[in-house]
Write a protein that holds these residues in place. Structure first.
Motif, mmCIF file in Angstrom:
data_model
loop_
_atom_site.group_PDB
_atom_site.id
_atom_site.type_symbol
_atom_site.label_atom_id
_atom_site.label_comp_id
_atom_site.label_asym_id
_atom_site.label_seq_id
_atom_site.Cartn_x
_atom_site.Cartn_y
_atom_site.Cartn_z
ATOM 1 N N GLU A 162 0.840 -1.213 0.000
ATOM 2 C CA GLU A 162 0.000 0.000 0.000
ATOM 3 C C GLU A 162 0.871 1.259 0.000
ATOM 4 N N PRO A 163 1.661 1.427 -1.077
ATOM 5 C CA PRO A 163 2.679 2.484 -1.073
ATOM 6 C C PRO A 163 2.127 3.887 -0.947
ATOM 7 N N THR A 164 0.915 4.130 -1.414
ATOM 8 C CA THR A 164 0.474 5.524 -1.420
ATOM 9 C C THR A 164 -0.715 5.783 -0.499
ATOM 10 N N ALA A 165 -1.015 4.827 0.390
ATOM 11 C CA ALA A 165 -2.058 5.105 1.380
ATOM 12 C C ALA A 165 -1.559 6.274 2.226
ATOM 13 N N HIS A 173 1.244 10.485 -7.514
ATOM 14 C CA HIS A 173 1.652 10.298 -8.909
ATOM 15 C C HIS A 173 3.167 10.267 -9.033
ATOM 16 N N TYR A 174 3.821 11.072 -8.228
ATOM 17 C CA TYR A 174 5.284 11.108 -8.269
ATOM 18 C C TYR A 174 5.871 9.765 -7.825
ATOM 19 N N LEU A 175 5.306 9.232 -6.731
ATOM 20 C CA LEU A 175 5.793 7.939 -6.231
ATOM 21 C C LEU A 175 5.558 6.834 -7.263
ATOM 22 N N TRP A 176 4.412 6.902 -7.915
ATOM 23 C CA TRP A 176 4.143 5.905 -8.962
ATOM 24 C C TRP A 176 5.214 5.978 -10.048
ATOM 25 N N ASP A 177 5.555 7.215 -10.438
ATOM 26 C CA ASP A 177 6.618 7.370 -11.446
ATOM 27 C C ASP A 177 7.925 6.756 -10.970
#
Ligand SMILES: Nc1ncnc2c1ncn2[C@@H]1O[C@H](COP(=O)(O)OP(=O)(O)O)[C@@H](O)[C@H]1O
Ligand SMILES: [Mg+2]
Lengths: 314, 273
Positions: A162-165, A173-177
């Motif tokens: 759950e990286p962006t919870a 969006h930055y973390l996804w990139d």
């Protein structure tokens, strides 16, 4: 596809009498971004922690590039890095100290470690927080520190739980990139999430988990095609849609008409839409607008997990 | 060559794990200050009083000798208490997920166990260094060799106890049970030992004496005493120096090997109560 990066074989994990992971088997291939999607308590974290050798399987096995978590834990740990769901630090820790220590443990020398930690922290906007205590950090910032560990490590198999919870939309969006960049650099990525949007944006293949079991596995397209009559075609006609027109369209699927609008529930919407336009044109009905919609991942999820789940959640 | 480089890697991991514990002690200044204060009160005020009282009963030691005897006893007990209190740190680390984090790190589990035991032993011994120096000053003993050997013995003892603490805390996985076990152990071991009373006195009470003989605290306290005043204490300690040194070394090997075995084979994340 390429070689098997992670192979989960009849994995069972019990806590006392409670079965958290109930005989699941999955194969994750080298270089892909794979998602475990499911609501809270479905067994995602337990599965990930077993891959990372933090939990021991009750029965079954996980192989990472052929090495078993049961008998070759050391080899597995050298290939796997994990960003935990809950940040792992004491209140008295400071992000910089923790990440520097982590960098050294995963093999950087002193000088390299300081450099990579600074780079990654600056990149994720963590540098200004480097000397704060953990209890002073927001949930989102703590999550970023967890993710920073894996970005520093660049493991062969990178796990994000759950990286962006709790992370704000822009950072998300930055973390996804960043996670995608890690994949470009050669890591296999496994993401657990209960966020359909995240799964859809990030994952090439998804396993839907529910109550400790894997309910379906596939690409997003494959999963969407599982839903019968899941696609919808919305037509806007130039004139009123009379009964004659509705009858004509009913052979493609379930039809609803309202004024000059018609909705048809079908399988394989893109293909059917062409036929529909063709039929209407030949009978002289003018089409002002046509729109094909796929089911959302929510629809897929509810279809797969069953109506019972829908009741539980709502 | 391969073997050599993997040995060096393991050594590096151990150093990093030691660093982990050292990073933490810097942040526990208040705890250290409290312990040190307690210690100074104990040795400066109660020590001389007790020395007179004990002497009155006639053990065969004069007042100043008993005071030295007493100082090294109190030092041993505080070293033990501080090392045992690492259990609370480990419990806290488990609750906060640090243990799970460390279990995921790319290192051998035996090395993880060894590194944590050594790190914890070094941290605990460092904690007690100011107190040890106080003892040296109060006892007016400045034999450098004795000081070095004593600190090394204290360290080996502390690593052994750390190995035990690590094994039990991670096995029972419960804050409450950890509290109880460590509290009881501390109370029993300090009392049933030669910390305050010489072995010659304890001989009169058989169960007490046998408990003191198997008690590691007796061995460390008496060993330290021997290092400082060999002849004088030789008659009243629990065993001969070689036996006491072997006992502590055996404890060190036994408990570190136990920690390495248990952490490799049995320990996993989750399930903390
Ligand atoms: N260490 C544990 N002890 C007991 N039960 C656990 C433990 N870890 C997880 N569980 C239970 O197992 C189930 C699955 O949990 P988890 O894997 O965390 O699910 P998810 O990550 O999908 O939310 C939950 O019902 C949870 O309460
Ligand atoms: Mg979870």
């Amino acid at each position: 596809m390429s070689e098997k990066a992670v192979e989960i074989i009849n994995l069972v994990k019990r806590f006392g009498n409670f079965v958290a992971v109930d005989d699941i088997s999955l194969t994750i291939y080298g270089g892909e971004i794979f998602g475990l999607l499911g609501p809270n308590g479905s067994g995602k974290t337990t599965t990930l922690l077993t891959i990372a050798t933090v939990y021991k399987p009750t029965s079954g096995d996980v192989r990472v590039y052929g090495y078993s978590v049961v008998s070759d834990g050391d080899k597995v740990r050298k290939m796997v890095g994990i960003a935990f769901q809950e940040s792992k630090a004491l209140g008295i820790d400071k992000p910089y100290d923790l990440l520097l220590w982590h960098a050294k443990v995963v093999g950087y020398s002193g000088e390299e470690a300081r450099k990579v930690v600074k780079d990654v922290m600056e990149d994720l906007g963590l540098w200004e927080h480097r000397n704060k205590y953990f209890y002073q950090l927001s949930g989102g910032t703590r999550k970023k520190v967890e993710i920073a560990k894996v970005l520093i490590q660049k493991p062969k198999v990178a796990i994000f739980d759950e990286p962006t919870a709790q992370v704000d939309v822009v950072s998300k969006h930055y973390l996804w990139d960043k996670i995608r960049e890690l994949k470009e650099e050669g890591s296999t990525i496994i993401i657990a999430t209960n966020d359909m949007f995240e799964a859809e944006r990030m994952c090439e293949r998804i396993a839907i988990m529910y109550k400790g079991k894997v309910k379906a596995v596939g690409t997003i397209k494959e999963l969407k095609d599982l839903v019968p009559l899941g696609d919808t075609i919305e037509l806007e006609l130039a004139s009123y849609a009379d009964q004659h027109v509705l009858d004509m369209l009913s052979r493609f699927g379930k039809v609803q008409g309202l004024g000059n609008k018609v909705i048809i529930y079908v399988n394989r919407g893109e293909e059917v839409a062409v036929d529909i336009i063709d039929v209407l044109r030949r009978s002289g009905v003018k089409v002002a607008r046509i729109m094909v919609k796929e089911p959302s991942l929510d629809d897929v999820f509810f279809y797969i997990a069953g109506a019972k789940l829908k009741e539980e959640i709502s | 060559m391969v073997c050599m480089s993997s040995l060096l890697k393991d050594l590096r991991y151990i150093l990093l794990l030691v660093q982990w514990d050292l990073m933490k002690i810097v942040r526990r200044v208040i705890f250290v200050a409290m312990r040190a204060t307690w210690f100074v009160i104990q040795v400066v005020f109660f020590g001389p009083v007790i020395a007179h009282m004990v002497n009155a009963r006639g053990i065969g030691l004069d007042v100043s000798s008993y005071y030295s005897f007493y100082l090294l006893g109190v030092y041993t007990s505080i070293l033990f208490t501080i090392t045992a209190s690492r259990a609370y740190d480990i419990a806290e680390e488990f609750e906060e997920g640090i243990i799970e984090y460390q279990l995921s790190l790319p290192m051998n589990r035996k090395i993880l166990a060894l590194g944590r035991a050594i790190g914890s032993g070094i941290a605990s011994t460092l904690f007690t260094l100011p107190m040890f120096l106080t003892v040296i000053i109060l006892a007016k003993e400045f034999d450098l060799l004795a000081i070095v050997i004593s600190i090394v013995s204290a360290l080996i003892f502390s690593i052994a106890i750390s190995g035990f603490v690590l094994t039990t805390t991670l096995s029972i996985k419960s804050s409450d049970a950890t509290d109880i076990i460590m509290g009881v152990l501390d109370a029993i071991l300090v009392r049933l030992s030669t910390i305050f009373y010489p072995a010659v006195i304890l001989k009169n009470i058989a169960p007490y004496y046998y408990a003191a003989i198997i008690n590691p605290l007796s061995h460390l306290a008496d060993l330290l005493r021997i290092f400082y005043s060999f002849e004088e204490f030789r008659e009243i300690v629990i065993a001969n120096p070689e036996a006491m040194a072997s006992y502590i070394l055996g404890l060190f090997i036994g408990f570190t090997v136990l920690a390495m075995y248990v952490i490799e084979k049995k320990i996993e994340g989750g399930g903390w109560r």
